[in-house]
Write an enzyme that holds these catalytic residues in place. Structure first.
Site, mmCIF file in Angstrom:
data_model
loop_
_atom_site.group_PDB
_atom_site.id
_atom_site.type_symbol
_atom_site.label_atom_id
_atom_site.label_comp_id
_atom_site.label_asym_id
_atom_site.label_seq_id
_atom_site.Cartn_x
_atom_site.Cartn_y
_atom_site.Cartn_z
ATOM 1 N N HIS A 1 13.608 0.551 -7.260
ATOM 2 C CA HIS A 1 14.031 1.919 -6.922
ATOM 3 C C HIS A 1 15.478 1.884 -6.758
ATOM 4 C CE1 HIS A 1 9.972 2.443 -5.750
ATOM 5 N NE2 HIS A 1 10.003 3.672 -5.986
ATOM 6 N N ASP B 1 0.760 9.845 -6.131
ATOM 7 C CA ASP B 1 0.577 8.543 -5.642
ATOM 8 C C ASP B 1 -0.226 8.483 -4.200
ATOM 9 O OD1 ASP B 1 2.268 6.705 -7.319
ATOM 10 O OD2 ASP B 1 3.900 8.106 -6.749
ATOM 11 N N ARG C 1 1.000 -3.302 -0.417
ATOM 12 C CA ARG C 1 0.228 -2.261 -1.364
ATOM 13 C C ARG C 1 -0.588 -3.197 -2.123
ATOM 14 N NH1 ARG C 1 5.069 0.300 -4.311
ATOM 15 N NH2 ARG C 1 3.250 1.576 -5.416
ATOM 16 N N LYS D 1 -1.085 0.023 -12.293
ATOM 17 C CA LYS D 1 0.447 -0.168 -12.396
ATOM 18 C C LYS D 1 0.770 -1.535 -11.545
ATOM 19 C CE LYS D 1 0.862 2.601 -8.224
ATOM 20 N NZ LYS D 1 1.504 3.907 -7.600
ATOM 21 N N HIS D 2 1.949 -2.147 -11.813
ATOM 22 C CA HIS D 2 3.030 -1.895 -12.613
ATOM 23 C C HIS D 2 2.972 -2.805 -13.802
ATOM 24 C CE1 HIS D 2 3.953 -0.374 -8.735
ATOM 25 N NE2 HIS D 2 4.674 0.511 -9.413
ATOM 26 N N ARG E 1 0.673 10.132 -0.255
ATOM 27 C CA ARG E 1 1.395 11.404 -0.123
ATOM 28 C C ARG E 1 0.831 12.565 0.582
ATOM 29 N NH1 ARG E 1 5.448 8.275 -1.782
ATOM 30 N NH2 ARG E 1 5.436 7.798 -3.782
ATOM 31 N N ASP F 1 7.740 4.049 -15.493
ATOM 32 C CA ASP F 1 7.734 4.377 -14.201
ATOM 33 C C ASP F 1 8.979 5.202 -14.061
ATOM 34 O OD1 ASP F 1 7.880 4.342 -11.067
ATOM 35 O OD2 ASP F 1 7.785 2.102 -11.323
#
Length: 344
Positions: free
Chosen positions: A185, A66, A142, A172-173, A74, A255
């Site tokens: 999450h 990601d 984002r 995504k998503h 990351r 995901d």
């Protein structure tokens, strides 16, 4: 392609443990995904990605990350510069559409220039979700904007920039996480919006980019389509909406199967994902007991799923060699940074 299982897995650290080596050799997962915990020095990252490909006996095995920019990035300095979030690209686009479109493509080309030398050939970008007012900020900045037209235009440029740099984009998503009022999450978001409004606001970016090689599903329930199951485990959402109405025929991956939005143990979650018609299951956290349960319920990648995987990897054949030229990359970086310096 050497026969592999239809799963993408993570690992615990900067190098593979003996248990992970044995697991990869035995199960042969199709892909690997990296997170911040896996990022060390440049040579350590290269060794990790090369080791995975050696164990799978596939030189083109996909390694995902990601790398969006903003809070979801990351790999950071000193390996990669700190890139702006999607919302900053969207703000630039609203001031100067030409500059915004160019910046979206440039940033992805630079992501590719950062990732390819490390052995990473797939980026979970662009985010095509279109947030609504009051939605949970798990998407937030984002997103490129709050209207489907902006998200579609900038998302397309971002995806094409990655492809130009020989890195696979993952849209995504699908079919849209932008109006979720909880973080998948942690809990299962439920969206009660009428189907016609979803078609107007949420679906258009995914329909417009349906020709992209890979997509990631949303762990979101859309009550107007399937009131009982999130998209990731809903045969109705996958077949009628994603494959049917939106026309996506690329590789469809879940995901993260370990997210709390999904219910049941890992065997049940994995079975439900493949029962819905997804091609590949994603498990991210590197916890071995969970990976073993996922692997035990994951089929060999074959049939239409294998065709889609091979077709996606073939998109990597059209590498723009200029991105390997240090001077050219430096020029692109200066151009991108200039857009944002100019508006400070």
């Amino acid at each position: 392609m050497t026969e592999s299982k239809a799963m993408i897995v993570g690992c615990a650290g900067k190098m593979l443990t003996q248990d992970e080596i044995a697991f990869i050799e035995r199960e042969n997962p199709w892909g690997l995904i990296l997170f911040a915990r896996n990022i060390g020095l440049v040579e350590e990252i290269r060794m990790l990605t090369a080791h995975f490909r050696l164990l799978t006996r596939r030189d083109d095995a996909p390694v995902f990350i990601d790398q969006e920019g903003g809070r979801v990035q990351r790999i950071r300095e000193p390996i990669a510069q700190s890139y702006p979030p999607g919302a900053a690209i969207g703000n630039l686009y609203r001031r100067d559409p030409t500059a915004g479109l160019r910046a979206a493509r440039l940033m992805s080309r630079l992501h590719a220039a950062d990732l390819r030398p490390l052995g990473i050939n797939a980026d979970c970008l662009p985010v095509l979700d279109v947030p609504v007012q009051g939605a949970h900020d798990v998407i937030g900045d984002r997103a490129y904007g709050n209207d489907p037209e902006t998200v579609t235009l900038l998302g397309r440029e971002a995806a094409e920039g990655l492809l130009e740099g020989c890195v696979l984009p993952v849209i995504k998503h699908v079919p849209g996480h932008g109006r979720a009022f909880s973080d998948s999450h942690k809990a299962l978001p439920v969206v009660d919006t009428p189907l016609e409004e979803l078609r107007r606001h949420d679906f258009p970016p995914f329909a417009a980019l349906s020709g992209m090689p890979m997509a990631m599903t949303a762990h979101v329930v859309y009550t107007a389509i399937d009131p009982k199951r999130p998209a990731t485990t809903s045969h109705v959402v996958v077949q009628d909406i994603i494959r049917g109405e939106l026309g996506f025929d690329g590789l469809l991956m879940s995901d993260d199967v370990s997210m709390n939005a999904l219910s049941g143990d890992f065997a049940a979650r994995t079975e439900s994902i493949f029962g819905a018609g997804l091609d590949v299951v994603l498990h991210c956290n590197g916890v071995m007991d969970e990976m073993l349960a996922v692997a035990a319920n994951t089929p060999i990648l074959r049939g239409r799923a294998l065709d889609r995987a091979e077709k996606a990897l073939k998109r990597l054949d059209d590498h723009d060699g200029r991105l390997d030229d240090t001077a050219h990359v430096a020029g692109l970086r200066d151009e991108l940074n200039g857009f944002f310096t100019a508006v400070v």
